[in-house]
Design a protein around this motif. Structure first.
Motif, short mmCIF file in Angstrom:
data_model
loop_
_atom_site.label_atom_id
_atom_site.label_comp_id
_atom_site.label_asym_id
_atom_site.label_seq_id
_atom_site.Cartn_x
_atom_site.Cartn_y
_atom_site.Cartn_z
N SER A 45 -2.91 3.44 -2.34
CA SER A 45 -3.51 2.89 -1.63
C SER A 45 -4.73 2.61 -1.02
O SER A 45 -5.40 2.64 -0.81
CB SER A 45 -2.11 2.72 -0.63
N GLN A 85 -0.48 -3.20 0.35
CA GLN A 85 1.49 -2.54 -0.20
C GLN A 85 2.64 -3.19 1.01
O GLN A 85 3.56 -3.42 0.55
CB GLN A 85 1.56 -1.19 -0.45
N ASP A 161 -0.54 -3.52 -4.77
CA ASP A 161 -0.37 -2.13 -4.50
C ASP A 161 1.54 -2.50 -4.02
O ASP A 161 1.68 -2.85 -3.30
CB ASP A 161 -1.44 -1.77 -3.61
N GLU A 162 2.28 -2.05 -5.13
CA GLU A 162 3.21 -1.39 -5.47
C GLU A 162 3.95 -3.36 -5.63
O GLU A 162 4.68 -3.09 -4.77
CB GLU A 162 3.81 -0.80 -4.84
#
Ligand code: ATP
Ligand code: MG
Lengths: 341, 265
Positions: A45, A85, A161-162
Motif C-alpha cells: 500500500s 485497500q 490495492d487488494e
C-alpha cells in the motif's frame, strides 16, 4: 513497449521511522497487467500511495504515465484511477451519486458522464441498487462501487490495492472477469497488489514478490514457478507444535531420502521439494512409520506461487496472513478504526 | 474554473449529507428551540426591572439575537467532526487522487457549514416570529442578520476544522466545542444585558466575540430608539462588531488553510 511506470530505488520512511519500502526498482509497461504480491506489512500500500501522489517519496526516482511524480502530480492524477485497500464510498450518497461526483471531480459532465456511469454500474452489477444509499450496500457491493468509481474517467492506468480481499469466491471471480476485460479489451494498464496467490497467478502477466519492503523475486508467474522446479509435499506431524524434537527427527529422516531437493519448515508443517514427488511420497511415509513419527496430513502439489514465496522468504503467505490477522484481531479488536497517515 | 465547479459539487455533496441526516439537524436545533421557548418565558418579567432593559422591548426581542448566535456558534464548532470523518474514512485520500482543486475541498465544506447555519437560523426566526418577535429593519434587515450569523459561523467553523485537522479526533472536536459553548454564551450579552452583570463577567463579555455579533444583530432587529438603553450606538457599533468578527475569521480560516495544506501535501 514503452514503460508507463518507472521506479528507481524507491525508499519510503514514515515519520515514526518505519522503513516501509526499502530501495525497490521496477518498471511497468503500457498495457501490462502487473502484480505486487506480498504478505501483511510488506509495503504494497505504501508503494501505491507514493505512485498515486498521496505520499511523498523519501528517496528514489519515479515517473508515472510519463510524468515525473514530483514535478507533475496534477497530470498524473488526470490519467490514473485508484481503488484503495480500505473501501471508500460516501454512505450518505447513492451509488450513482458517488460515481457522478467522481466524474465531476474529473471535470466530466452532461450526458457523456451519465452514460458512462450507467455503463459502469451495469458492468459491476450494481445497476439495480444504483439509487439506494451506498451506506446500505453489502461489503461486496461497496467494493464494486469503489472499483467502478475508479473507472469513471477512463483512466489509462489503474491502481488496485487488494481489490478482492474479503470478498466471497463468486464476487472475486466476477471482479477477476472485469479486470481481465478492462486490461485486454480496453488496453488499460493495471497495477494490482494482492495477498492471494491464485489471484496473482491468474491475472498478472508479470509479478514482483515483495516482503518487508524489499523485492525478493520477480518474473512471469510461469517463470517463477519454473524456478521452484519441483513438486512439493507438505506434511503436518502429530504433536509437531509441542515437540520440536519430533520435527528435528523428521528432518533427519527426510535428509536420508534420495531425490528430495529441499526441506523447508513453516508454520504449516514441513514442505519438501522433489522432481518426482509422487514417487517419493511412499518412501517418506515408510521412513516416518519405521521411525515412529506420525503424520496427520500429507499434501502433494505442483509448484505454485505459494512455493515461490516460501522458497524466497521461508514463510508461507497464507498461514502468515492468518496468524497475523488473528493476533492483531485479539490485540486491537477494541480499536475502532485503523490509524491512517 | 475548476475551483468554482469543484467547490459547487462538493458544496452540494455536503448539503445532501446534512439533509439526509435530519436527526442530526433536529438535535442541533433542539437546544436553541428550548432556549427560545423556555428562557423567554422564564425571564419574561426581568425586563420590568428598572434600568436593566430599555423600555418598550420584550425579553423575546432582546434574547432572540443571542439565541440565533448561540446556535450559529455551537453548530459551527461541530463542523470539524466532518473533516475528521473524511480523514479517517479515507474519503479525503479518495478525493486527493483526483485532479480536484485542493482549496475547493475546504471551501465546499465551509460554504455548506455557512448554509446550514442560515437554514437553522431561518427556522429559529420563524419560530420566534410565531412567538411575537419582529425585526425592526424589515426583510432587508433579516437578510443582513442571516449574513452576519453565517459569517460569524464561518469564523468558528475555521477553528473547529483546524482542531479536527490537528487532532484527527471527533471526540476532541466535540469536547472543545461543548466546553467553549456555555461559558462563552453566558458571559456575553446574548441573554443578559451588560448592566445586569457582575463587573468581572461584564469585562469578559466586552471581549467576547459573541457579544459583538449579538450587538450587530440587535442593531438590525431592535428599534433604534432602544439601542442607547443597551449602550449601543447605531451604526458605529455595528460596523466595529463586523470588523471584529472579520478579524477573527481571517485568523481562524488562515490557520485552517495552513493545516489543510499540510495534510494535503
Ligand atoms: N502511516 C504510517 N505510519 C507509520 N508506519 C506505517 C504507516 N502506514 C504503514 N506503516 C508501516 O509500513 C509498513 C508497510 O505497510 P503497508 O501498508 O505498505 O503494507 P501492505 O503491504 O500494504 O500490507 P497489507 O497487506 O497488510 O495491506 C508496515 O510495517 C506498516 O506498519
Ligand atoms: Mg496494504
Amino acid at each position: 513497449m514503452p514503460e508507463t511506470i518507472s521506479v528507481q530505488d524507491l525508499v519510503e520512511v514514515y515519520s515514526d521511522g518505519t522503513k516501509a519500502v526499502d530501495g525497490i526498482s521496477f518498471e511497468v509497461n503500457e498495457g501490462e497487467f502487473f502484480g505486487f504480491l506480498g504478505p501483511n506489512g510488506a509495503g504494497k500500500s505504501t508503494t501505491i500511495k507514493v505512485l498515486t501522489t498521496l505520499l511523498r517519496k523519501t528517496a528514489g526516482k519515479i515517473s508515472v504515465a510519463g510524468f515525473d511524480i514530483e514535478k507533475h502530480p496534477e497530470e498524473i492524477r488526470r490519467v490514473i484511477g485508484v481503488q484503495s485497500q480500505e473501501t471508500v464510498v460516501d454512505p450518505d450518497l447513492t451509488g450513482r451519486e458517488n460515481m457522478m461526483l467522481e466524474g465531476h471531480l474529473h471535470q466530466m459532465s452532461g450526458d457523456g458522464l451519465k452514460k458512462r456511469v450507467d455503463e459502469l454500474l451495469t458492468l459491476v452489477g450494481i445497476a439495480d441498487v444504483a439509487d439506494k444509499r451506498a451506506g446500505h450496500y453489502s461489503g461486496g457491493m461497496k467494493k464494486r462501487l469503489d472499483l467502478a468509481s475508479a473507472l469513471v474517467h477512463k483512466p489509462k492506468l489503474l491502481f488496485l490495492d487488494e481489490p478482492t480481499t474479503g470478498l466471497d469466491p463468486q464476487s472475486r471471480a466476477a471482479i477477476w472477469g472485469y479486470l481481465s476485460k478492462l486490461n485486454k479489451e480496453e488496453g488499460i494498464t493495471i497495477f494490482l497488489t494482492t495477498q492471494y496467490m491464485e489471484e496473482a497467478d491468474k491475472l498478472c502477466e508479470r509479478l514482483y514478490i515483495i516482503d518487508q519492503g524489499k523485492i525478493v523475486a520477480s518474473g512471469t508467474p510461469e517463470s517463477l514457478k519454473r524456478e521452484v522446479g519441483a513438486d512439493s509435499i507438505t506434511m503436518t506431524l502429530e504433536n509437531s507444535g509441542v515437540a520440536t524434537q519430533t520435527k528435528e527427527k523428521a528432518k533427519e529422516v527426510l535428509g536420508a531420502i534420495q531425490g528430495i531437493s529441499k526441506v523447508i519448515e513453516s508454520d504449516a508443517g514441513i514442505t519438501v521439494y522433489a522432481r518426482n514427488a509422487s514417487l517419493i511420497i511412499a518412501d517418506i511415509v515408510r521412513a516416518f512409520d519405521s521411525n515412529k513419527i506420525r503424520l496427520t496430513s500429507v499434501n502433494f502439489a505442483s509448484p505454485t506461487l505459494d512455493d515461490v514465496f516460501l522458497q524466497h522468504t521461508g514463510r508461507r503467505i497464507r498461514t502468515e496472513e492468518l496468524n497475523t490477522k488473528q493476533t492483531s484481531f485479539a490485540r486491537f479488536g477494541a480499536r475502532r478504526r485503523p490509524v491512517r497517515q | 474554473m475548476s475551483l468554482a465547479s469543484d467547490t459547487y459539487f462538493l458544496f452540494v455533496r455536503a448539503l445532501k449529507k446534512v439533509m439526509r441526516n435530519p436527526i442530526l439537524l433536529f438535535f442541533s436545533l433542539l437546544q436553541p428551540i428550548i432556549f427560545l421557548v423556555l428562557f423567554t418565558q422564564l425571564f419574561s418579567r426581568f425586563v420590568g426591572a428598572p434600568g436593566l432593559f430599555p423600555p418598550g422591548i420584550s425579553y423575546l426581542e432582546y434574547a432572540t439575537p443571542g439565541i440565533l448566535l448561540q446556535n450559529g456558534f455551537s453548530s459551527a464548532l461541530q463542523s470539524g467532526t466532518s473533516i475528521v470523518d473524511e480523514l479517517n474514512s479515507g474519503m479525503l485520500e479518495k478525493m486527493l487522487v483526483t485532479p480536484v482543486n485542493r482549496s475547493a475541498i475546504l471551501l465546499g465544506r465551509l460554504l455548506s457549514d455557512a448554509f446550514r447555519v442560515v437554514v437553522q437560523s431561518s427556522i429559529i426566526l420563524v419560530l420566534a416570529y410565531i412567538l411575537g418577535f419582529n425585526a425592526a429593519s424589515g426583510a432587508g434587515g433579516i437578510i443582513l442578520i442571516l449574513v452576519i450569523i453565517a459569517f460569524f459561523g464561518l469564523a468558528w467553523s475555521g477553528i473547529s476544522l483546524a482542531i479536527g485537522l490537528r487532532t484527527r479526533s471527533a471526540e476532541t472536536v466535540f469536547g472543545i466545542g461543548g466546553f467553549l459553548t456555555f461559558p462563552l454564551l453566558f458571559m456575553s450579552t446574548s441573554l443578559v444585558p451588560l448592566k445586569a452583570m457582575p463587573d468581572w463577567i461584564a469585562t469578559v463579555s466586552n471581549l467576547n466575540p459573541i457579544s459583538y455579533a449579538v450587538n450587530a444583530v440587535r442593531g438590525l432587529s431592535l428599534p433604534s430608539s432602544a439601542l442607547p438603553g443597551l449602550g449601543l450606538s447605531y451604526p458605529g457599533d455595528i460596523i466595529s462588531a463586523l470588523g471584529y468578527i472579520a478579524a477573527i475569521a481571517i485568523i481562524t480560516l488562515g490557520a485552517t488553510l495552513y493545516l489543510f495544506r499540510k495534510v494535503v501535501k
